[in-house]
Motif scaffolding. Sequence first.
Motif, PDB file in Angstrom:
ATOM      1  N   CYS A 173      51.718  61.003  50.235  1.00  0.00           N
ATOM      2  CA  CYS A 173      52.583  60.742  48.831  1.00  0.00           C
ATOM      3  C   CYS A 173      52.436  61.972  48.051  1.00  0.00           C
ATOM      4  N   PRO A 174      53.338  62.768  47.779  1.00  0.00           N
ATOM      5  CA  PRO A 174      53.489  63.815  47.072  1.00  0.00           C
ATOM      6  C   PRO A 174      53.073  63.756  45.575  1.00  0.00           C
ATOM      7  N   TRP A 175      53.260  62.367  45.112  1.00  0.00           N
ATOM      8  CA  TRP A 175      52.930  62.149  43.501  1.00  0.00           C
ATOM      9  C   TRP A 175      51.652  62.003  43.593  1.00  0.00           C
ATOM     10  N   LEU A 226      50.595  52.116  52.701  1.00  0.00           N
ATOM     11  CA  LEU A 226      52.157  52.020  51.938  1.00  0.00           C
ATOM     12  C   LEU A 226      52.968  51.302  53.143  1.00  0.00           C
ATOM     13  N   ARG A 265      51.662  45.339  49.131  1.00  0.00           N
ATOM     14  CA  ARG A 265      50.545  45.653  48.468  1.00  0.00           C
ATOM     15  C   ARG A 265      49.659  44.414  48.482  1.00  0.00           C
ATOM     16  N   GLY A 281      52.374  48.655  41.956  1.00  0.00           N
ATOM     17  CA  GLY A 281      52.233  48.866  43.094  1.00  0.00           C
ATOM     18  C   GLY A 281      52.149  50.190  43.736  1.00  0.00           C
ATOM     19  N   LEU A 282      52.414  51.152  43.130  1.00  0.00           N
ATOM     20  CA  LEU A 282      52.345  52.582  43.526  1.00  0.00           C
ATOM     21  C   LEU A 282      51.165  53.327  43.338  1.00  0.00           C
ATOM     22  N   VAL A 283      51.360  54.366  44.258  1.00  0.00           N
ATOM     23  CA  VAL A 283      50.225  55.234  44.078  1.00  0.00           C
ATOM     24  C   VAL A 283      50.593  56.371  43.490  1.00  0.00           C
ATOM     25  N   PRO A 284      50.000  57.067  42.753  1.00  0.00           N
ATOM     26  CA  PRO A 284      48.386  57.112  42.532  1.00  0.00           C
ATOM     27  C   PRO A 284      48.057  56.320  41.212  1.00  0.00           C
ATOM     28  N   GLU A 304      50.463  56.274  37.575  1.00  0.00           N
ATOM     29  CA  GLU A 304      51.333  57.480  37.221  1.00  0.00           C
ATOM     30  C   GLU A 304      51.104  58.826  37.245  1.00  0.00           C
ATOM     31  N   SER A 305      51.720  59.696  38.363  1.00  0.00           N
ATOM     32  CA  SER A 305      50.805  60.757  38.707  1.00  0.00           C
ATOM     33  C   SER A 305      50.926  61.902  37.651  1.00  0.00           C
TER      34      SER A 305
HETATM   35  N1  LIG Z   1      56.690  57.829  39.248  1.00  0.00           N
HETATM   36  C1  LIG Z   1      55.492  57.611  40.222  1.00  0.00           C
HETATM   37  C2  LIG Z   1      55.853  57.607  41.774  1.00  0.00           C
HETATM   38  C3  LIG Z   1      54.979  57.075  42.620  1.00  0.00           C
HETATM   39  C4  LIG Z   1      55.540  56.848  44.015  1.00  0.00           C
HETATM   40  O1  LIG Z   1      56.720  56.853  44.176  1.00  0.00           O
HETATM   41  N2  LIG Z   1      54.617  56.563  44.950  1.00  0.00           N
HETATM   42  C5  LIG Z   1      55.194  55.867  46.085  1.00  0.00           C
HETATM   43  C6  LIG Z   1      54.457  56.727  47.405  1.00  0.00           C
HETATM   44  S1  LIG Z   1      54.651  58.428  47.498  1.00  0.00           S
HETATM   45  C7  LIG Z   1      54.625  54.562  46.424  1.00  0.00           C
HETATM   46  O2  LIG Z   1      53.624  54.070  45.825  1.00  0.00           O
HETATM   47  N3  LIG Z   1      55.197  53.798  47.047  1.00  0.00           N
HETATM   48  C8  LIG Z   1      54.915  52.389  47.416  1.00  0.00           C
HETATM   49  C9  LIG Z   1      56.151  51.532  47.600  1.00  0.00           C
HETATM   50  O3  LIG Z   1      57.459  51.811  47.131  1.00  0.00           O
HETATM   51  O4  LIG Z   1      56.003  50.499  47.954  1.00  0.00           O
HETATM   52  C10 LIG Z   1      54.328  58.452  40.020  1.00  0.00           C
HETATM   53  O5  LIG Z   1      54.602  59.776  39.573  1.00  0.00           O
HETATM   54  O6  LIG Z   1      53.109  58.100  40.089  1.00  0.00           O
END
Ligand SMILES: N[C@@H](CCC(=O)N[C@@H](CS)C(=O)NCC(=O)O)C(=O)O
Length: 239
Positions: free
Chosen positions: A14-16, A38, A42, A53-56, A67-68
Amino acid sequence: MAAPKIILYTNHRCPWAHRAHIALKELGLDYEEVIIDLNKPREPWYLEINPRGLVPTISYNGTIIPESAIVTQLLADAHPSHLAPPSNTPEGAIKRAHISFFVDTFVGKIWSQTFATIRATSDEDRNTGTEALVAAIEKNDLGGLLYPPGSGSGPFFHGSDHITLAEALTGSFLLRLLSFHKSQYGLLGAELPTLLEKRAPKFYSWAQAVVAQESVNYIWDEEEVGKATAAKVKSLAKV
Ligand SMILES: N[C@@H](CCC(=O)N[C@@H](CS)C(=O)NCC(=O)O)C(=O)O
């Protein structure tokens, strides 16, 4: 100051999330990582930590922050360093504003165009998107934002000799931008390096210097991410 107890909930693809890894390495902070899969829904314990549910997500001495950009900023604020000057002087606040504007431009104008191009379903669209990507770098004057008059002579933001918060927040995307044109991935037009060299030389040499930094590339597995991204794009195109 005692070393903080840091847990990073992340995924190396994940780039974020990758932004936080860069900042942690630059700051020399030890951390425990918990890899979140992913590819499946989750689990409830993670949704309790981050309902999106997002990383990080980071746990910093027990405080949860998602939030990154916010995670990376928190690390830079809590550990004053070469990444960014303190914001409590006019000069420091202005430098931080310049970094924020640069990152906003990069994500909003350059990465968004890169991401759209990666998802192209024909060679023609991919090539048009690649041209639009280089045009966006020119039009938004990324070279000028990187090195305004009065910059130092180093390769990084404003001529710094070392990575700054600007690079911590963009390096993970640059790794993709500089490798996805390769034929084994076919995600960006093959001519991208030539176009960058010709039309955006300052941006291109900056990006190359950034991705060569160990703090930027230590979790990067180009082949794994490139192939997984290509497979994902293909599966989306079939839907
Ligand atoms: N705005 C968020 C974006 C983070 C994001 O999109 N992470 C993706 C992986 S790159 C994720 O966790 N996706 C899980 C999903 O959509 O189920 C940030 O900057 O942290």
